[in-house]
Design a protein around this motif. Structure first.
Motif, mmCIF file in Angstrom:
data_model
loop_
_atom_site.group_PDB
_atom_site.id
_atom_site.type_symbol
_atom_site.label_atom_id
_atom_site.label_comp_id
_atom_site.label_asym_id
_atom_site.label_seq_id
_atom_site.Cartn_x
_atom_site.Cartn_y
_atom_site.Cartn_z
ATOM 1 N N ALA A 181 -4.964 31.482 36.922
ATOM 2 C CA ALA A 181 -4.632 32.864 36.575
ATOM 3 C C ALA A 181 -5.884 33.588 36.096
ATOM 4 C CB ALA A 181 -3.559 32.891 35.494
ATOM 5 N N LYS A 182 -5.958 34.859 36.409
ATOM 6 C CA LYS A 182 -7.113 35.673 36.020
ATOM 7 C C LYS A 182 -6.820 36.373 34.697
ATOM 8 C CE LYS A 182 -8.662 36.392 40.765
ATOM 9 N NZ LYS A 182 -8.948 37.386 41.840
ATOM 10 N N ILE A 183 -7.669 36.086 33.707
ATOM 11 C CA ILE A 183 -7.460 36.598 32.357
ATOM 12 C C ILE A 183 -8.587 37.551 31.987
ATOM 13 C CG2 ILE A 183 -6.978 36.010 29.968
ATOM 14 C CD1 ILE A 183 -5.020 34.731 31.954
ATOM 15 N N LEU A 184 -8.253 38.822 31.798
ATOM 16 C CA LEU A 184 -9.237 39.815 31.396
ATOM 17 C C LEU A 184 -9.553 39.643 29.907
ATOM 18 C CD1 LEU A 184 -9.313 43.529 32.401
ATOM 19 C CD2 LEU A 184 -9.548 42.917 29.993
ATOM 20 N N LEU A 185 -10.828 39.770 29.575
ATOM 21 C CA LEU A 185 -11.259 39.695 28.181
ATOM 22 C C LEU A 185 -12.543 40.492 28.023
ATOM 23 C CD1 LEU A 185 -12.986 36.269 27.367
ATOM 24 C CD2 LEU A 185 -12.769 37.200 29.678
ATOM 25 N N PRO A 186 -12.877 40.902 26.798
ATOM 26 C CA PRO A 186 -14.142 41.613 26.606
ATOM 27 C C PRO A 186 -15.325 40.669 26.749
ATOM 28 C CG PRO A 186 -13.097 41.188 24.497
ATOM 29 C CD PRO A 186 -12.114 40.773 25.549
ATOM 30 N N ALA A 187 -16.370 41.127 27.419
ATOM 31 C CA ALA A 187 -17.599 40.331 27.488
ATOM 32 C C ALA A 187 -18.189 40.162 26.091
ATOM 33 C CB ALA A 187 -18.601 41.001 28.422
ATOM 34 N N HIS A 188 -17.922 41.135 25.237
ATOM 35 C CA HIS A 188 -18.444 41.116 23.861
ATOM 36 C C HIS A 188 -17.506 40.303 22.972
ATOM 37 C CE1 HIS A 188 -19.498 43.334 19.926
ATOM 38 N NE2 HIS A 188 -20.396 42.405 20.154
ATOM 39 N N THR A 189 -17.775 39.021 22.867
ATOM 40 C CA THR A 189 -16.961 38.124 22.055
ATOM 41 C C THR A 189 -17.747 36.840 21.816
ATOM 42 O OG1 THR A 189 -14.807 37.022 21.857
ATOM 43 C CG2 THR A 189 -15.811 37.047 24.048
ATOM 44 N N TYR A 190 -17.169 35.964 21.010
ATOM 45 C CA TYR A 190 -17.740 34.629 20.837
ATOM 46 C C TYR A 190 -17.326 33.758 22.015
ATOM 47 C CZ TYR A 190 -18.902 30.162 18.627
ATOM 48 O OH TYR A 190 -19.436 28.935 18.352
ATOM 49 N N VAL A 231 -5.798 41.459 37.429
ATOM 50 C CA VAL A 231 -5.668 40.324 36.517
ATOM 51 C C VAL A 231 -4.200 40.051 36.201
ATOM 52 C CG1 VAL A 231 -7.925 40.763 35.498
ATOM 53 C CG2 VAL A 231 -5.877 41.740 34.423
ATOM 54 N N ASP A 232 -3.978 38.856 35.636
ATOM 55 C CA ASP A 232 -2.615 38.436 35.305
ATOM 56 C C ASP A 232 -2.272 38.633 33.840
ATOM 57 O OD1 ASP A 232 -1.934 37.188 37.978
ATOM 58 O OD2 ASP A 232 -3.707 36.002 37.450
ATOM 59 N N ALA A 233 -3.271 38.700 32.994
ATOM 60 C CA ALA A 233 -3.038 38.838 31.560
ATOM 61 C C ALA A 233 -4.326 39.295 30.887
ATOM 62 C CB ALA A 233 -2.573 37.512 30.958
ATOM 63 N N GLN A 262 1.602 48.561 31.963
ATOM 64 C CA GLN A 262 1.168 47.922 33.197
ATOM 65 C C GLN A 262 1.834 46.562 33.401
ATOM 66 O OE1 GLN A 262 -1.003 49.499 35.363
ATOM 67 N NE2 GLN A 262 -0.794 51.228 33.955
ATOM 68 N N GLN A 263 2.712 46.197 32.467
ATOM 69 C CA GLN A 263 3.454 44.923 32.510
ATOM 70 C C GLN A 263 2.520 43.714 32.565
ATOM 71 O OE1 GLN A 263 6.155 45.802 35.894
ATOM 72 N NE2 GLN A 263 7.789 46.017 34.369
ATOM 73 N N LYS A 264 1.483 43.784 31.735
ATOM 74 C CA LYS A 264 0.544 42.674 31.603
ATOM 75 C C LYS A 264 0.683 42.069 30.209
ATOM 76 C CE LYS A 264 -1.435 43.590 35.604
ATOM 77 N NZ LYS A 264 -1.381 42.689 36.768
ATOM 78 N N PRO A 265 0.919 40.759 30.103
ATOM 79 C CA PRO A 265 1.005 40.147 28.775
ATOM 80 C C PRO A 265 -0.344 40.175 28.074
ATOM 81 C CG PRO A 265 1.002 38.461 30.484
ATOM 82 C CD PRO A 265 1.097 39.779 31.191
#
Length: 358
Positions: A76-85, A121-123, A145-148
């Motif tokens: 599954a494709k999980i979106l996240l910020p590049a700016h993180t630990y 993405v999926d979530a 957008q119905q994204k968890p």
């Protein structure tokens, strides 16, 4: 951060807790873990808390549980910020999924940052970096957008949004770390999942305990990730002072905002003061090494969160060619100033004076 002094406030209670756990003969699970889970659930305003061995495991177990339940799939494709630990990225990898990093337009993830990738993405994993809550608009947009949405809340213990809801109650599930330097820190590693979804919580708990249904029957491929009862007892002791400590942190942050006047030391905008537990107080400087050396020469210890973004780490060679300009600039220029509950008025004023003289 003066961990020894911060923890000295709990010396007597901790000694009692140690003796009680020691005499109980119960060194895995048991009443101290159950008590802390109940307390933290009430504190966060959620139905369920599943304690874990650390924060990385907590976030990984959320994703693994969703996969086991059929809500997310392998890869599954999980979106996240590049700016993180890097732990946020690692949780996705360890769950057998694909991180889809996006650049941030400010410091935290915003709706505008989501728009280009949301359909692919999926979530989503949000990150309350530095202790600042991701805005409610991000959660509303994702819901439309119905994204968890899952939250990496490892730095935002106790932060409260505009509706009075606490960190840990805003996403489908959230992951906390109780690493010793956190606002709510143990005397070792520890973590927890918070959620209102009983099915998700039950599956995460099962997977954290080898995926077993009972002592000798396993219906899922789990891991071993449990909060030690001694650490649970220590956390219960510290939870009683978390709001008081966060209030003191916010007063330090407000004083800095009100009194910094040096254009060479950039702070976040004034909105950053809101809905923030102030795990760290970030400033941004062009020549970080020079600034840190200057601060140390003046008797002020600083830190960096974090020197190198995950997509530029050797561990993620497959992402090294990606470019996220704002994230990269933040990682190159960020310095964390002292911001903890034991700072005295004179120490706070000294930080301001030294910064303004830079």
């Amino acid at each position: 951060m003066p961990l020894r002094e911060l923890n000295a406030r709990f010396h007597h209670k901790d000694q009692q807790s140690f003796a009680s756990v020691y005499e109980s003969g119960r060194y895995i699970g048991g009443p101290y873990v159950e008590q802390f889970e109940r307390q933290f659930a009430v504190y966060c305003g959620v139905d369920k808390v599943v304690s874990t061995g650390n924060g990385l495991d907590a976030l990984t177990l959320i994703l693994l549980a969703e996969k086991e339940l059929g809500n997310l799939t392998e890869n599954a494709k999980i979106l996240l910020p590049a700016h993180t630990y890097i732990a946020t990225f690692l949780s996705i990898i360890h769950a057998g999924m694909q991180p889809v990093p996006v650049d941030v337009s400010d410091i935290l993830l915003t709706v505008d940052d989501l728009k280009s990738q949301i359909d692919k993405v999926d979530a989503i994993i949000t990150v309350d970096l530095y202790g600042k809550l991701v805005s409610d608009e991000v959660y509303a947009f994702a819901a439309a957008q119905q994204k968890p949405v899952y939250c990496d809340s490892a730095q935002s213990h106790g932060a409260i949004n505009s509706d009075g809801k606490r960190s840990g109650s805003l996403a489908r599930a959230s992951a906390f770390s109780f690493y010793p330097t956190k606002n709510l820190g143990a005397l070792g590693d520890g973590g927890a999942i918070t959620t209102d979804d009983h099915v998700l919580a039950a599956m995460a708990r099962k997977l954290a305990n080898y995926g077993r249904d009972n002592r000798f029957q396993n219906s899922a491929k789990g891991i071993n990730s449990r909060l030690d009862p001694l650490q649970a007892a220590f956390l219960s002791n510290r939870l009683t002072l978390l709001d008081q400590d966060n209030l003191q942190r916010s007063k330090v942050a407000q004083y800095y905002f009100d009194h910094f006047t040096n254009d060479h030391v950039v702070t976040a905008n004034v909105n950053f003061l809101k809905h923030n537990s102030w795990h760290v107080f970030p400033v941004f400087v062009t020549d970080r090494d020079h600034f840190q050396d200057y601060m140390m020469e003046n008797g002020i210890e600083t830190n960096v969160h974090y020197p190198l973004p995950p997509h530029q780490q050797e561990a993620f060679k497959e992402l090294n060619d990606l470019s996220f300009p704002q994230t990269e600039n933040l990682h190159l220029t960020e310095v964390s100033l002292p911001c903890h509950p034991l700072l005295s008025p004179s120490e706070i004023k000294k930080v301001v004076q030294v910064v303004n003289n830079y």
